[in-house]
Design an enzyme around this catalytic site. Sequence first.
Site, short mmCIF file in Angstrom:
data_model
loop_
_atom_site.label_atom_id
_atom_site.label_comp_id
_atom_site.label_asym_id
_atom_site.label_seq_id
_atom_site.Cartn_x
_atom_site.Cartn_y
_atom_site.Cartn_z
N ASP A 1 36.19 45.62 37.29
CA ASP A 1 36.00 44.30 37.65
C ASP A 1 34.57 44.07 37.46
O ASP A 1 33.83 44.41 38.03
CB ASP A 1 36.33 44.34 39.28
CG ASP A 1 37.61 44.65 39.82
OD1 ASP A 1 38.37 45.13 39.10
OD2 ASP A 1 37.80 43.99 41.25
N LYS B 1 39.96 37.25 38.91
CA LYS B 1 39.71 37.43 40.40
C LYS B 1 38.88 36.22 41.00
O LYS B 1 37.78 36.06 40.29
CB LYS B 1 38.98 38.90 40.58
CG LYS B 1 38.62 39.46 41.70
CD LYS B 1 37.92 40.69 41.98
CE LYS B 1 37.42 41.22 43.14
NZ LYS B 1 36.68 42.43 42.88
N LYS C 1 43.68 38.34 41.37
CA LYS C 1 43.33 38.95 42.46
C LYS C 1 42.53 38.13 43.30
O LYS C 1 41.51 37.49 42.80
CB LYS C 1 42.46 40.16 41.99
CG LYS C 1 41.92 41.00 43.10
CD LYS C 1 40.99 42.03 42.58
CE LYS C 1 40.34 42.85 43.60
NZ LYS C 1 39.69 44.28 43.18
#
Length: 222
Positions: free
Chosen positions: A91, A153, A182
């Site tokens: 991430d 995300k 996400k």
Amino acid sequence: MNKRDILSKTDHTLLKQTSTWEQIKVICDDGMAHETASVCIPPSFVKRAKEYVGDKLPICTVIGFPNGYMTTAVKVFETKNAIENGADEIDMVINVGDVKEGAYDRVLEEIKAIKAACNGKILKVIIETCLLTEEEKIKMCEIVTESGADFIKTSTGFSTAGATYEDVELMAKYVGKDVQIKAAGGISTTDDAVKFIELGATRLGTSRLIQLLEKGSSDAAY
């Protein structure tokens, strides 16, 4: 939607600065027991965590976290090091300053470089929605789609706000069909979790869901 459905989409997360190995082991145990999508942990714990869980649980870690303003070379090195240590998912945080300058080519090239360094592993791109205008969010949906990253995300959870329903709705509208979403930061109830999934999120980043869901039965609908 039952407990198992929700947890299968959850990156069980512990990223506090004060995190210890004993605490990391606990969330790994929880992740294995409840079959979460992954555990998301600081890079310094990746090697020990991978040795601890083996193939029983994917290990996710963070790059350029939480501010995103490191150089691309540093982020690429972090990514390669994390993959060598056993990370299954990455991430990364974008450079928000580049977005504010309209330097979208730099943002795109950085994501592409980190994707290459992932060596086939999953890449999620944190765009820190709370710091962006709607126009910038839409542009980042386009850039993440073009970059070949696997996920967009919402948030680090370390800035001024976390995921919102509106941001996930926007992402679902503008991101490419091959990019998943996400939602992370501030997901504090089971109702939140269900709503984000219904709006299009296929992953949730949270430290609280297992504890919350344990209050209900494994077959309970939410």
